[in-house]
Design a protein around this motif. Sequence first.
Motif, PDB file in Angstrom:
ATOM      1  N   GLU A  62       0.680  -1.154   0.243  1.00 30.93           N
ATOM      2  CA  GLU A  62      -0.066   0.262   0.106  1.00 30.93           C
ATOM      3  C   GLU A  62       0.619   1.482   0.006  1.00 30.93           C
ATOM      4  N   THR A  63       0.755   2.202  -0.746  1.00 29.13           N
ATOM      5  CA  THR A  63       1.290   3.205  -0.988  1.00 29.13           C
ATOM      6  C   THR A  63       0.609   4.566   0.110  1.00 29.13           C
ATOM      7  N   GLU A  64       0.514   5.478   0.591  1.00 29.19           N
ATOM      8  CA  GLU A  64       1.035   6.740   1.359  1.00 29.19           C
ATOM      9  C   GLU A  64      -0.065   7.218   0.563  1.00 29.19           C
ATOM     10  N   LYS A  65      -1.066   7.542   0.503  1.00 30.34           N
ATOM     11  CA  LYS A  65      -1.391   8.961   0.176  1.00 30.34           C
ATOM     12  C   LYS A  65      -1.249  10.502   1.025  1.00 30.34           C
TER      13      LYS A  65
END
Length: 68
Positions: A62-65
């Motif tokens: 998961e990439t941080e937004k």
Amino acid sequence: MQWWDGVELWVVQLPVAVQFPVVMIVVLPLCLGVARLIDRVADWGANNPASVGAPEPDPEPETEKVAA
């Protein structure tokens, strides 16, 4: 299995002090042997590559937004 009935009758007629060692000499090794057999079969099944399905793909990280 008439011979088994004879063995059973012989064991039942023994005094309890003799029954216990006789049964332990026969039953204990038998149970240990069966337990080892079950353990080996379970290990073989767990390590058998044919029993493993297609590997599941790793989930995407998961990439941080970042809020603008």
